[in-house]
Design an enzyme around this catalytic site. Structure first.
Site, PDB file in Angstrom:
ATOM      1  N   ASN A  85       0.818  -1.218   0.000  1.00 21.36           N
ATOM      2  CA  ASN A  85       0.000   0.000   0.000  1.00 21.36           C
ATOM      3  C   ASN A  85       0.851   1.268   0.000  1.00 21.36           C
ATOM      4  O   ASN A  85       0.640   2.170  -0.813  1.00 21.36           O
ATOM      5  CB  ASN A  85      -0.904   0.008   1.237  1.00 21.36           C
ATOM      6  CG  ASN A  85      -2.047  -0.977   1.100  1.00 21.36           C
ATOM      7  OD1 ASN A  85      -2.461  -1.308  -0.011  1.00 21.36           O
ATOM      8  ND2 ASN A  85      -2.557  -1.450   2.216  1.00 21.36           N
ATOM      9  N   HIS A 124       7.914   8.798  16.276  1.00 20.32           N
ATOM     10  CA  HIS A 124       6.730   8.538  15.443  1.00 20.32           C
ATOM     11  C   HIS A 124       5.920   7.419  16.105  1.00 20.32           C
ATOM     12  O   HIS A 124       5.797   6.311  15.586  1.00 20.32           O
ATOM     13  CB  HIS A 124       7.172   8.158  14.017  1.00 20.32           C
ATOM     14  CG  HIS A 124       6.041   7.835  13.089  1.00 20.32           C
ATOM     15  ND1 HIS A 124       5.067   8.750  12.737  1.00 20.32           N
ATOM     16  CD2 HIS A 124       5.726   6.698  12.426  1.00 20.32           C
ATOM     17  CE1 HIS A 124       4.211   8.181  11.902  1.00 20.32           C
ATOM     18  NE2 HIS A 124       4.586   6.936  11.703  1.00 20.32           N
TER      19      HIS A 124
HETATM   20  N1  LIG Z   1       6.746   5.936   8.644  1.00 17.94           N
HETATM   21  C1  LIG Z   1       5.466   6.135   8.340  1.00 17.94           C
HETATM   22  O1  LIG Z   1       4.980   7.270   8.424  1.00 17.94           O
HETATM   23  C2  LIG Z   1       4.623   5.002   7.838  1.00 17.94           C
HETATM   24  C3  LIG Z   1       3.375   5.259   7.257  1.00 17.94           C
HETATM   25  C4  LIG Z   1       2.613   4.187   6.816  1.00 17.94           C
HETATM   26  C5  LIG Z   1       3.110   2.882   6.942  1.00 17.94           C
HETATM   27  N2  LIG Z   1       4.311   2.683   7.490  1.00 17.94           N
HETATM   28  C6  LIG Z   1       4.888   1.346   7.592  1.00 17.94           C
HETATM   29  O2  LIG Z   1       5.284   0.943   6.270  1.00 17.94           O
HETATM   30  C7  LIG Z   1       5.306  -0.477   6.203  1.00 17.94           C
HETATM   31  C8  LIG Z   1       4.533  -0.942   4.968  1.00 17.94           C
HETATM   32  O3  LIG Z   1       3.161  -0.675   5.102  1.00 17.94           O
HETATM   33  P1  LIG Z   1       2.122  -1.099   3.957  1.00 17.94           P
HETATM   34  O4  LIG Z   1       0.804  -0.612   4.371  1.00 17.94           O
HETATM   35  O5  LIG Z   1       2.667  -0.733   2.626  1.00 17.94           O
HETATM   36  O6  LIG Z   1       2.174  -2.703   4.090  1.00 17.94           O
HETATM   37  P2  LIG Z   1       1.837  -3.762   2.944  1.00 17.94           P
HETATM   38  O7  LIG Z   1       1.656  -5.073   3.619  1.00 17.94           O
HETATM   39  O8  LIG Z   1       0.738  -3.241   2.085  1.00 17.94           O
HETATM   40  O9  LIG Z   1       3.161  -3.777   2.042  1.00 17.94           O
HETATM   41  C9  LIG Z   1       4.381  -4.249   2.524  1.00 17.94           C
HETATM   42  C10 LIG Z   1       5.083  -4.913   1.360  1.00 17.94           C
HETATM   43  O10 LIG Z   1       6.399  -5.289   1.758  1.00 17.94           O
HETATM   44  C11 LIG Z   1       6.718  -6.473   1.043  1.00 17.94           C
HETATM   45  N3  LIG Z   1       7.857  -7.136   1.651  1.00 17.94           N
HETATM   46  C12 LIG Z   1       7.912  -7.857   2.795  1.00 17.94           C
HETATM   47  N4  LIG Z   1       9.162  -8.327   3.001  1.00 17.94           N
HETATM   48  C13 LIG Z   1       9.915  -7.886   1.963  1.00 17.94           C
HETATM   49  C14 LIG Z   1      11.271  -8.036   1.603  1.00 17.94           C
HETATM   50  N5  LIG Z   1      12.117  -8.729   2.359  1.00 17.94           N
HETATM   51  N6  LIG Z   1      11.703  -7.463   0.461  1.00 17.94           N
HETATM   52  C15 LIG Z   1      10.854  -6.753  -0.324  1.00 17.94           C
HETATM   53  N7  LIG Z   1       9.548  -6.588  -0.036  1.00 17.94           N
HETATM   54  C16 LIG Z   1       9.080  -7.144   1.095  1.00 17.94           C
HETATM   55  C17 LIG Z   1       5.442  -7.278   1.097  1.00 17.94           C
HETATM   56  O11 LIG Z   1       5.413  -8.321   0.118  1.00 17.94           O
HETATM   57  C18 LIG Z   1       4.389  -6.199   0.874  1.00 17.94           C
HETATM   58  O12 LIG Z   1       4.031  -6.078  -0.495  1.00 17.94           O
HETATM   59  C19 LIG Z   1       4.722  -0.966   7.529  1.00 17.94           C
HETATM   60  O13 LIG Z   1       5.756  -1.321   8.413  1.00 17.94           O
HETATM   61  C20 LIG Z   1       3.967   0.243   8.055  1.00 17.94           C
HETATM   62  O14 LIG Z   1       3.815   0.224   9.446  1.00 17.94           O
HETATM   63  C21 LIG Z   1       5.074   3.705   7.967  1.00 17.94           C
HETATM   64  O1  LIG Z   2      -0.088   4.112  11.931  1.00 22.50           O
HETATM   65  C1  LIG Z   2       0.678   3.301  11.418  1.00 22.50           C
HETATM   66  O2  LIG Z   2       0.931   2.212  11.926  1.00 22.50           O
HETATM   67  C2  LIG Z   2       1.293   3.603  10.085  1.00 22.50           C
HETATM   68  C3  LIG Z   2       2.010   4.907  10.029  1.00 22.50           C
HETATM   69  O3  LIG Z   2       3.041   4.988  10.971  1.00 22.50           O
HETATM   70  C4  LIG Z   2       1.086   6.084  10.103  1.00 22.50           C
HETATM   71  O4  LIG Z   2       1.300   6.965  10.932  1.00 22.50           O
HETATM   72  O5  LIG Z   2       0.137   6.131   9.285  1.00 22.50           O
END
Ligand SMILES: NC(=O)c1ccc[n+]([C@@H]2O[C@H](COP(=O)([O-])OP(=O)(O)OC[C@H]3O[C@@H](n4cnc5c(N)ncnc54)[C@H](O)[C@@H]3O)[C@@H](O)[C@H]2O)c1
Ligand SMILES: O=C(O)C[C@H](O)C(=O)O
Length: 311
Positions: free
Chosen positions: A10, A175
């Site tokens: 996502n 965060h």
């Molecule tokens: N820092 C922020 O502000 C923030 C915001 C939103 C989400 N996130 C974090 O981002 C991460 C991803 O969220 P998402 O909603 O996209 O999850 P998601 O499950 O939709 O996507 C994660 C993807 O990573 C892939 N993946 C897993 N292991 C892998 C590897 N070794 N090599 C390559 N790809 C791999 C998976 O196949 C999957 O497609 C989560 O840890 C989430 O908490 C952080």
């Molecule tokens: O809330 C989460 O776990 C994902 C990300 O860090 C966010 O703030 O949207």
């Protein structure tokens, strides 16, 4: 300019979409371990090109790091997101191993890149990337503050009933649901302190909503958010690729700034072609200083859990 995004889920796909739409990179490579998944996301995004008018070449690969070679910026979004009721910190067990391996693979092919860490718990994953790769601190940037600040501006705009873009405000600290510090005292509506328009009670509500902004979306969506995270990454990457020197709250390695050492935590940074070009060490009041110290302690405690990964 070439940008690689690891993890085509996502958030990763939303990053690729936002970066393409901004027209700031000539090439974006999406990489995922799920067979065909990044290829599919890239194809879907490329089929937007004629209707949105972008010229970025977006491609997808299944775990083939050779295709990411010579990237200027690499964004790490691989790993699991939280489910309703969870904290970001609970993701460390799975995500630490993923982020460490991904960072090693990425740097083997793009030794000069700037790394933007998104995977959660983001401050800890940023610290892990810094410690495990040994890259200079200016080239490792954790993205969280840009998103939290945009949520802060959103909640302020709702309370003020005014457009978000007329509001300037920043969130520093970790965060996390309890570690973020929305800097309410410094928030302004067209340069006028928001305290002139909102009561302390209203401002406290805005700050509380901002801190759990990610959890609120996770409760509504069943998984964590992606549009605003993707847009926040694109905003940050734009400042790097175009050397904009924007001041953005980012999780970076501190050495004495804000009275802290040996952690990555959200602080205002000048972001340009060299990555983190300056940490802006602003004067906090006593309550903000106490909140920052508490946040830093929580972030530091979380880093202790990396011991088994950082061997
Ligand atoms: N820092 C922020 O502000 C923030 C915001 C939103 C989400 N996130 C974090 O981002 C991460 C991803 O969220 P998402 O909603 O996209 O999850 P998601 O499950 O939709 O996507 C994660 C993807 O990573 C892939 N993946 C897993 N292991 C892998 C590897 N070794 N090599 C390559 N790809 C791999 C998976 O196949 C999957 O497609 C989560 O840890 C989430 O908490 C952080
Ligand atoms: O809330 C989460 O776990 C994902 C990300 O860090 C966010 O703030 O949207």
């Amino acid at each position: 300019m070439k940008v690689t995004i690891v993890g085509a889920g996502n958030v990763g796909a939303s990053c690729a979409d936002s970066i393409s739409y901004r027209g700031i990179a000539s090439e974006v490579v999406l990489l995922d371990i799920r067979e065909g998944f990044a290829e599919g996301k890239a194809m879907d995004i490329m089929q937007c090109a004629t209707n949105t008018g972008f010229n970025t070449n977006v491609s997808g690969v299944t775990n083939d790091y050779s295709k990411t070679a010579d990237s200027d910026v690499v964004v790490i979004t691989s790993g699991i997101p939280r489910k309703p009721g969870m904290t970001r910190e609970e993701l460390i067990g799975i995500n630490a191993g993923i982020v460490k391996t991904v960072a090693e693979n990425v740097l083997a092919h793009s030794p000069n890149c700037i790394v933007v860490v998104v995977s959660n718990p983001m401050d800890t994953m940023t610290y892990l990337t810094l410690k495990s790769t040994g890259l200079p601190k200016n080239r490792i940037i954790g993205m969280g503050g840009a998103l939290d600040s945009s949520r802060f501006r959103y909640y302020l705009s709702k309370a003020l009933d005014k457009p978000s873009n007329d509001i300037s405000a920043m969130v520093i600290g970790g965060h996390g649901d309890t570690t973020m510090i929305p800097l309410t005292r410094l928030a302004a509506y067209n340069g006028i302190p928001v305290s002139q328009f909102l009561s302390q009670e209203e401002l406290d509500k805005v700050a509380a909503a901002t801190m759990v902004g990610g959890a609120t979306l996770t409760g509504l969506l069943g998984t964590s958010a992606w549009y605003a995270p993707g847009a926040s990454v694109a905003y940050l990457v734009d400042s790097i690729l175009n050397d904009q020197k924007k001041m953005i709250a980012c999780s970076v390695f501190v050495e004495g700034e804000y009275g802290q050492n040996d952690i990555c935590i959200g602080v205002p940074c000048i972001i340009g072609k060299n990555g983190v070009e300056q940490i802006v060490d602003i004067e906090l009041n006593d309550a903000e200083k106490a909140a920052f110290a508490k946040s830093a302690d929580a972030v530091r405690n979380m880093n202790a859990d990396l011991k088994s990964v950082l061997v």
